[in-house]
Design an enzyme around this catalytic site. Structure first.
Site, PDB file in Angstrom:
ATOM      1  CG  ASN A  91      -1.513   1.334   1.509  1.00 48.82           C
ATOM      2  OD1 ASN A  91      -2.439   1.775   0.833  1.00 48.82           O
ATOM      3  ND2 ASN A  91      -0.960   2.033   2.499  1.00 48.82           N
ATOM      4  CE1 TYR A 156       0.207   7.826  -6.710  1.00 46.36           C
ATOM      5  CE2 TYR A 156      -1.667   8.721  -7.899  1.00 46.36           C
ATOM      6  CZ  TYR A 156      -1.157   7.973  -6.856  1.00 46.36           C
ATOM      7  OH  TYR A 156      -2.011   7.368  -5.966  1.00 46.36           O
ATOM      8  CE  LYS A 160      -0.419   4.289  -6.810  1.00 47.57           C
ATOM      9  NZ  LYS A 160      -0.183   3.360  -5.690  1.00 47.57           N
TER      10      LYS A 160
END
Ligand code: NAD
Length: 248
Positions: A91, A156, A160
């Site tokens: 996470n 970012y 992902k």
């Protein structure tokens, strides 16, 4: 109790989404080892959780997630102490919204290292343990930007998209070893990460959320609970959006 007796490792477990996952797993009977970046914040989180409920079995570690050897050592230490690792939640993550023309190669490498390479560093030794013990569950934290991209801060969303690729590929590779691999893709969720974004960006995103509100960490933690539990026994390779149908 959906996770009675299971042993879970949760990276970035000191605050935000990871902290909500830790609490949810403890409420459902898991033994949890939360990982954070600093000794002080890890110890504080563990002592707060123990004072919330003295029967919760929770401990903490703070390996450098960008150091493959340190991560492997931490995984082996969890196995040594608890005898198994049933659930790994990757996470921990960082975000930048820097425009491309202000970006540096160092910024890009830093975000890819923590948001992508660190997941691989944790999965590799853990998957070996899970294979040996007959199975396990790996859950990665993706993002709604892994579907739509974003208008600034290219590192970012790139990271992902890579998380989704790793998740889907490893789900297919590790299914034969009874290891399920999924990801949760949160939308705008009320944590420090969102508080750090420019106010104009938060307002613009919030205005486009069909459910009319940002997510709470607990909304997202519920998806992590489902995927970790036997209720999701036939679910693998899934990127589960928890975003109020936001598609910015
Ligand atoms: P947060 O900033 O509140 O928490 C991040 C966690 O990661 C913290 O526990 C921190 O200790 C840990 N971390 C950060 N850098 C670290 C490092 N170098 N080494 C070890 N640990 C480190 O953020 P959050 O919003 O709870 O984000 C958690 C995850 O959810 C991230 O992967 C993030 O990309 C993802 N996510 C968040 C949102 C959101 O709106 N909050 C949306 C989509 C995805």
């Amino acid at each position: 109790m959906l996770l009675e007796g299971k042993v879970a490792v949760v990276t970035g477990g000191t605050r935000g989404i990871g902290r909500a996952v830790v609490e949810k797993y403890l409420e459902h009977g898991a033994k949890v080892v939360l990982w954070g970046s600093r000794e002080e914040t890890v110890n504080k989180a563990v002592s707060e959780l123990k004072s919330q409920n003295s029967s919760w079995e929770v401990s903490g570690m703070y390996p450098d997630l960008t150091d493959a050897k340190a991560v492997e050592d931490a995984v082996l230490a969890v196995k040594e102490q608890y005898g198994s690792i049933d659930i790994l939640v990757n996470n921990a993550g960082i975000s930048h919204s820097t425009p491309l023309y202000n970006y540096t190669a160092e910024d890009f490498d830093k975000i890819l290292k923590l948001n992508v390479s660190a997941l691989f560093y944790a999965i590799l030794p853990t998957a070996k343990i899970m294979k040996e013990q007959g199975g396990g569950v790996i859950i990665n934290t993706s993002s709604m930007v892994s579907i739509s991209g974003q208008t600034s801060g290219v590192g970012y969303p790139t990271s992902k998209f890579a998380v989704n690729g790793m998740t889907i590929s490893l789900a297919r590779e590790l299914a034969k070893d009874n290891i399920r691999v999924n990801a949760v893709a949160p939308g705008v969720t009320k944590t420090d990460m969102v508080a750090a974004l420019p106010e104009a960006m938060i307002q613009a995103i919030s205005a486009t959320i069909p459910l009319g509100r940002p997510g709470e960490p607990e909304d997202v933690a519920n998806a992590f609970l489902y995927l970790a539990s036997e209720m999701a026994s036939y679910v693998t390779g899934e990127i589960l959006s928890v975003d109020g149908a936001c598609r910015v």
